[in-house]
Design a protein around this motif. Sequence first.
Motif, PDB file in Angstrom:
ATOM      1  N   TYR A 756       0.835  -1.213   0.000  1.00 50.07           N
ATOM      2  CA  TYR A 756       0.000   0.000   0.000  1.00 50.07           C
ATOM      3  C   TYR A 756       0.863   1.254   0.000  1.00 50.07           C
ATOM      4  O   TYR A 756       0.564   2.234  -0.701  1.00 50.07           O
ATOM      5  N   ALA A 774      -5.192   2.071  -4.248  1.00 54.04           N
ATOM      6  CA  ALA A 774      -4.990   2.541  -2.875  1.00 54.04           C
ATOM      7  C   ALA A 774      -6.322   2.866  -2.204  1.00 54.04           C
ATOM      8  O   ALA A 774      -6.540   2.556  -1.025  1.00 54.04           O
ATOM      9  N   PHE A 777      -8.043  -0.359  -1.392  1.00 49.83           N
ATOM     10  CA  PHE A 777      -7.424  -1.009  -0.234  1.00 49.83           C
ATOM     11  C   PHE A 777      -7.851  -0.334   1.062  1.00 49.83           C
ATOM     12  O   PHE A 777      -8.139  -1.000   2.058  1.00 49.83           O
ATOM     13  N   ARG A 778      -7.911   1.020   1.056  1.00 47.63           N
ATOM     14  CA  ARG A 778      -8.333   1.728   2.276  1.00 47.63           C
ATOM     15  C   ARG A 778      -9.750   1.320   2.665  1.00 47.63           C
ATOM     16  O   ARG A 778     -10.042   1.092   3.845  1.00 47.63           O
ATOM     17  N   VAL A 788      -4.865   1.438   8.527  1.00 45.07           N
ATOM     18  CA  VAL A 788      -3.969   1.713   7.409  1.00 45.07           C
ATOM     19  C   VAL A 788      -3.044   2.848   7.800  1.00 45.07           C
ATOM     20  O   VAL A 788      -3.498   3.937   8.142  1.00 45.07           O
TER      21      VAL A 788
END
Length: 789
Positions: A756, A774, A777-778, A788
């Motif tokens: 990440y 990104a 993923f968050r 994160v």
Amino acid sequence: MDRAICIHGHFYQPPRENPWLGEVEVQRSAAPYHDWNERVAAECYAPNTAARILDAEGVIVEVVNTYSRISFTAAPTLLSWLERHRPGVYKAVIDADLESRERYAGHGSAIASCYNHLIMPLATREDKRTQIAWGVRDFAARFGREPEGMWLPETAVDIESLDLMAEAGIRFTILAPHQAGKVRAIGTDGWTDVSGGRVETRMPYLCRLPSGRSIAIFFYNGAIARDVAFGDLLSDGRRFAGRLLGAFSRGGKRLELVHVATDGETYGHHRKFGEMALAYCLRTIEARDDARFTVYGEYLTAHPPTHEVVIQERTSWSCTHGVERWRRECGCHSGAHPGWSQAWREPLREAVDMVRDTLAPRSAEALERLVHDPEKARDDAVDLVIGRWSDEAVETFLSRHAPRDLAPDERRRILALLEMERQAMLMQTSCGWFFDDITEPGSIQVMRHAGRAMELARQTLGLDLEPAFIEILDRAPVNDPGYTTGAVVYEARVRPVALDLARVGARSALYELFGLEPPAMYAVEGDWRYRLEDDNRHGLAGTVRVRSRVTGEESLYDLVALFAGIDRILLGVREPGGDEALLAAWEEVTGSGTIPGAFARVYTSPDLSDEERWAIAHRVLPGIGEAVSAVYRDAAALIRVVEDLGLPAPGAATCLMEHACNKRLCAMLEEGCPDPDRFGALAGEMRAKNLRPDLAALEEAASRRIALSIVEAADRPADPAPLEEAVRIVRCAKVFGLPLTLWESQNAAIGMLRYYGEMQRRAGEGDRNAERWAEAFRRAAACLGVRVT
């Protein structure tokens, strides 16, 4: 540093395998899991490889493999099961010991254990030697190093056991404080009485042994250990840490070790989320600069004992009467049945000891004629177990111990004698006497091991001990009203699970029909010449060769099998009769549904074991689901008319609708919920019609698919689609408030944090694909509760 802390977890499960199969069979009391090993692994052993530390918002900020920080018992019977059935957890435990060696100056966190948890003071000297030798050998094979310490089962101790441990190279063991008798500073004359738990626990002690050897003993802090195991100390990891830190002497200037020992299963199984409290405790103390964690081997090397101790022999940590809990009614019990008698313990101990003491000299005498050194052969026999009786392990063992080329029957005799002795040790496992009735699983298990040992004695020595064994058990009273004596329990719960090669051969037909794995203790080769598969029946016929890897015994059988439903199963076994006879038998079975009279052994549905029924049911249930769905499809039009007319739907129609809706919901989850609105609409429709969701099935489907999505995301690091899929599934799961099982998904997500950072950098440089990844993923991390950073 003057202040050190050690937390020891005794992680252990008893041998639960069927002695004739080498497999753990289904245990109803462990439901919804297959057996108690699976259940405790899910609740304790696996979570401790990745214990979560949460922040004030309940988001994961760190994951800890607790095995790498604490001291723990590496019990062979547990690790062998994990290696076969939960290899990921097993690897994490082995890796944790490697990691701990870097943290603790080359000293690993794992210590060895006597092999199968028998009560050492009640064992013969020969069995004590073997328990220690096997424990050391098993440990070295798994961890790639010699053990420094060894756990005594139930901390039951006597001088002979300590001396044998020291002879085997063991440096230390761990005992309860009330097991210390008297102490003195090394080099002084006067002894101080510390009986009754008054020993100073913040230091190691030297125990001098009759042979001139010595062993170090650590006496754990009993008060804190009790509050961890039986109190509420694990409700708050910060308080757990405070309690450990508060146990150092006030203003003390000398070196001190605060340490506790409990069952490892306390952390997650006995105490839900106990592994999280442990992880938070570890993190809290590691963040300080006034104390540090250690393991016993490291501490002992840096700070050898300054005092010596005389122990209280034949004592343990779980019986206030010494070791009486494992041989007679002493008043100690589990607390689950306060009014029950444990008078059954003495006859069970007497029966087991009778078998042990009768077999040992006869077996040694028989082995003397077949191997160089029976004692050495017995010690090395653990290599057969570790190698799972593979052809290579057997050949290596026999080449080392046989004085000459052996005839096939001599090879089989050696293996059978050694297996008889192994079963005779397993029948002494402590769990057989720990609980409240002879009908409980631990007691039944030791009787099964005794039954297998006696069967092998009949085959190899011509010695029939079973009548005497049953006669002794007939004096064992039973609390369960379904039985009268221990002898009745033996007849009902031990005899039916015994298998010979013919019965294993019959099982092999079931393995073939339903795609099941044969038991590891047998090699099964089938030549299946006839098969039947239609909508209602499945069958086969052929010839199979069955060989026991453990004893070398083998035989050839003709088999016919027909499955027409879980209550309509036929299995026929006989000596090979030639192709024509097999064809004739097959035609009769498939034509009339009966087994020809020429088959000496016939098994029907009532003859199946719980494990066989469980395995078949798991294969058949999906087909039943499809059948129900087909019925619903056929009836759907009529059900809609009934609904339109406002007529009350019959109960069967409601069940059909519930099944169909739940099946569609699970299918959507398994597909990754490409259309969450459609999922929500169907859920709303179910609520409007008062249809019940199958929460367990939906939770399992959602958790499994989320894990697959996150693992896929880790394998495809530039593709945001799997991450977006995980977010959709979590969104759909919230419709029903499903309690998702996410630890595997969380582990994978945490492993992606470093990637990440790279994608964040690339996004900052204008990479739009990296920016989308990104962001995905968050969002996925937020759904999983992962911080994160």
